[in-house]
Design a protein around this motif. Structure first.
Motif, PDB file in Angstrom:
ATOM      1  N   ASN A   1       0.854  -1.195   0.000  1.00 24.41           N
ATOM      2  CA  ASN A   1       0.000   0.000   0.000  1.00 24.41           C
ATOM      3  C   ASN A   1       0.886   1.240   0.000  1.00 24.41           C
ATOM      4  O   ASN A   1       2.111   1.142   0.166  1.00 24.41           O
ATOM      5  CB  ASN A   1      -0.944   0.014   1.205  1.00 24.41           C
ATOM      6  CG  ASN A   1      -0.199  -0.071   2.521  1.00 24.41           C
ATOM      7  OD1 ASN A   1       0.515   0.844   2.907  1.00 24.41           O
ATOM      8  ND2 ASN A   1      -0.342  -1.201   3.211  1.00 24.41           N
TER       9      ASN A   1
ATOM     10  N   TYR B   1      -2.235   5.459  -7.246  1.00 27.24           N
ATOM     11  CA  TYR B   1      -3.682   5.381  -7.023  1.00 27.24           C
ATOM     12  C   TYR B   1      -4.118   3.931  -6.781  1.00 27.24           C
ATOM     13  O   TYR B   1      -4.952   3.651  -5.926  1.00 27.24           O
ATOM     14  CB  TYR B   1      -4.422   5.958  -8.221  1.00 27.24           C
ATOM     15  CG  TYR B   1      -5.919   6.032  -8.034  1.00 27.24           C
ATOM     16  CD1 TYR B   1      -6.507   7.096  -7.358  1.00 27.24           C
ATOM     17  CD2 TYR B   1      -6.755   5.029  -8.522  1.00 27.24           C
ATOM     18  CE1 TYR B   1      -7.870   7.168  -7.169  1.00 27.24           C
ATOM     19  CE2 TYR B   1      -8.130   5.082  -8.336  1.00 27.24           C
ATOM     20  CZ  TYR B   1      -8.676   6.160  -7.660  1.00 27.24           C
ATOM     21  OH  TYR B   1     -10.028   6.211  -7.462  1.00 27.24           O
TER      22      TYR B   1
ATOM     23  N   SER C   1      -3.235   3.075  -3.278  1.00 23.45           N
ATOM     24  CA  SER C   1      -3.578   4.086  -2.284  1.00 23.45           C
ATOM     25  C   SER C   1      -4.439   3.530  -1.156  1.00 23.45           C
ATOM     26  O   SER C   1      -5.341   2.713  -1.378  1.00 23.45           O
ATOM     27  CB  SER C   1      -4.310   5.249  -2.953  1.00 23.45           C
ATOM     28  OG  SER C   1      -4.775   6.158  -1.988  1.00 23.45           O
ATOM     29  N   ASN C   2      -4.158   4.005   0.060  1.00 22.76           N
ATOM     30  CA  ASN C   2      -4.951   3.617   1.227  1.00 22.76           C
ATOM     31  C   ASN C   2      -6.286   4.348   1.272  1.00 22.76           C
ATOM     32  O   ASN C   2      -7.251   3.855   1.837  1.00 22.76           O
ATOM     33  CB  ASN C   2      -4.184   3.936   2.521  1.00 22.76           C
ATOM     34  CG  ASN C   2      -2.894   3.169   2.617  1.00 22.76           C
ATOM     35  OD1 ASN C   2      -2.821   2.020   2.226  1.00 22.76           O
ATOM     36  ND2 ASN C   2      -1.852   3.813   3.125  1.00 22.76           N
ATOM     37  N   CYS C   3      -6.302   5.549   0.708  1.00 21.13           N
ATOM     38  CA  CYS C   3      -7.508   6.384   0.764  1.00 21.13           C
ATOM     39  C   CYS C   3      -7.725   7.038  -0.599  1.00 21.13           C
ATOM     40  O   CYS C   3      -7.246   8.148  -0.845  1.00 21.13           O
ATOM     41  CB  CYS C   3      -7.372   7.432   1.857  1.00 21.13           C
ATOM     42  SG  CYS C   3      -8.878   8.376   2.125  1.00 21.13           S
ATOM     43  N   LYS C   4      -8.420   6.340  -1.465  1.00 19.38           N
ATOM     44  CA  LYS C   4      -8.627   6.825  -2.825  1.00 19.38           C
ATOM     45  C   LYS C   4      -9.453   8.102  -2.875  1.00 19.38           C
ATOM     46  O   LYS C   4      -9.313   8.909  -3.790  1.00 19.38           O
ATOM     47  CB  LYS C   4      -9.266   5.732  -3.687  1.00 19.38           C
ATOM     48  CG  LYS C   4      -8.308   4.588  -3.998  1.00 19.38           C
ATOM     49  CD  LYS C   4      -8.938   3.558  -4.913  1.00 19.38           C
ATOM     50  CE  LYS C   4      -7.909   2.559  -5.433  1.00 19.38           C
ATOM     51  NZ  LYS C   4      -7.136   1.897  -4.396  1.00 19.38           N
ATOM     52  N   GLY C   5     -10.317   8.302  -1.865  1.00 17.92           N
ATOM     53  CA  GLY C   5     -11.121   9.512  -1.836  1.00 17.92           C
ATOM     54  C   GLY C   5     -10.252  10.758  -1.732  1.00 17.92           C
ATOM     55  O   GLY C   5     -10.472  11.747  -2.448  1.00 17.92           O
ATOM     56  N   GLU C   6      -9.247  10.718  -0.854  1.00 18.27           N
ATOM     57  CA  GLU C   6      -8.344  11.846  -0.686  1.00 18.27           C
ATOM     58  C   GLU C   6      -7.485  12.056  -1.937  1.00 18.27           C
ATOM     59  O   GLU C   6      -7.200  13.195  -2.317  1.00 18.27           O
ATOM     60  CB  GLU C   6      -7.448  11.629   0.532  1.00 18.27           C
ATOM     61  CG  GLU C   6      -8.189  11.712   1.857  1.00 18.27           C
ATOM     62  CD  GLU C   6      -7.253  11.611   3.039  1.00 18.27           C
ATOM     63  OE1 GLU C   6      -6.024  11.595   2.819  1.00 18.27           O
ATOM     64  OE2 GLU C   6      -7.748  11.530   4.181  1.00 18.27           O
TER      65      GLU C   6
ATOM     66  N   ASN D   1      -8.364  11.241  -5.017  1.00 16.30           N
ATOM     67  CA  ASN D   1      -9.257  11.810  -6.033  1.00 16.30           C
ATOM     68  C   ASN D   1      -9.406  13.316  -5.837  1.00 16.30           C
ATOM     69  O   ASN D   1      -9.403  14.092  -6.805  1.00 16.30           O
ATOM     70  CB  ASN D   1     -10.634  11.149  -5.969  1.00 16.30           C
ATOM     71  CG  ASN D   1     -10.641   9.759  -6.587  1.00 16.30           C
ATOM     72  OD1 ASN D   1      -9.884   9.482  -7.514  1.00 16.30           O
ATOM     73  ND2 ASN D   1     -11.487   8.882  -6.091  1.00 16.30           N
ATOM     74  N   LYS D   2      -9.550  13.724  -4.585  1.00 17.31           N
ATOM     75  CA  LYS D   2      -9.693  15.140  -4.273  1.00 17.31           C
ATOM     76  C   LYS D   2      -8.435  15.912  -4.676  1.00 17.31           C
ATOM     77  O   LYS D   2      -8.517  16.998  -5.281  1.00 17.31           O
ATOM     78  CB  LYS D   2      -9.964  15.314  -2.779  1.00 17.31           C
ATOM     79  CG  LYS D   2     -10.156  16.758  -2.351  1.00 17.31           C
ATOM     80  CD  LYS D   2     -10.420  16.846  -0.850  1.00 17.31           C
ATOM     81  CE  LYS D   2     -10.576  18.298  -0.404  1.00 17.31           C
ATOM     82  NZ  LYS D   2     -10.812  18.395   1.065  1.00 17.31           N
TER      83      LYS D   2
END
Length: 216
Positions: free
Chosen positions: A37, A87, A90-95, A97-98
């Motif tokens: 990750n 990506y 990534s551990n947090c794809k939402g962040e 993407n932002k």
């Protein structure tokens, strides 16, 4: 100027070295793959590479500098590949993407400004000044991990291959900027070289392995 006759040679060497430097991100990607990750690795070096590469490409068109054009185009493509890899792990794809959305909007805004808004007679200097500030911020971005480096007494969070390669490249482009008498390239790479040297000094002070892990 005495160095004028070496302009093409220095430009060619700097271009080749910069393209090779882009591949230093492979080591970061291999480390991410090994961990499974993205961990504490930031998306900023790869996203910043895409944004700065696109803006540098525009600036190279303004200067009509073929060496910078080739390097910038290759840099954008390679960093897009790194970004896609990051990506995927990534551990947090939402962040992520932002961050990507903000980066795209930022880059498009500056490109629109340079192409349609600014006075053609002033755009080279003003866009160059903006790009200089952004380049220095990107080169200094690993210093955002300075608190973690001191807390853990380890440089594990710093991308050593990218920092080392950046040190060599900023020196070469500083020399090129002196030869072509471009103040913005000189400032970008002069201050950038100092920032890279500062980051390299951290590796001489702190080991790569965190203190608690070594005790274990």
């Amino acid at each position: 100027m005495v160095l004028d006759e070496y302009k093409d040679l220095v430009g060619a060497v700097a271009s080749v070295t910069t393209i090779l430097q882009f591949f230093s991100g492979v080591f970061v990607c291999l480390d991410i793959k090994k961990k499974g990750n993205s961990g504490s690795d930031s998306v900023l070096p790869f996203l910043g590479g895409c944004v700065i590469g696109a803006l540098n490409l525009k600036y190279s068109f303004l200067l009509a500098d073929s060496a910078m054009t080739v390097v910038s185009a290759v840099g954008v493509l390679i960093n897009l590949g790194y970004l896609a890899f990051y990506y995927a792990y990534s551990n947090c794809k939402g962040e992520v993407n932002k961050a990507i959305t903000q980066g795209v909007i930022f880059a498009l805004s500056l490109l629109f400004y340079a192409q349609f808004w600014e006075d053609p007679e002033l755009v080279e200097d003003r866009f160059g000044a903006i790009l200089t500030v952004l380049m220095l911020l990107l080169l200094a971005s690993p210093l955002l991990s300075l608190g973690e480096v001191i807390r853990t007494q380890s440089t594990a969070s710093l991308p050593f291959p990218i920092i080392l390669a950046s040190t060599v490249v900023t020196f070469e482009w500083l020399l090129y900027g002196i030869i072509i008498d471009n103040i913005f390239i000189q400032i970008q790479n002069g201050v950038g070289l100092a920032l890279c040297a500062l980051q390299l000094s951290l590796f001489a002070i702190y080991p790569r392995t965190p203190v608690d892990k070594k005790k274990d």
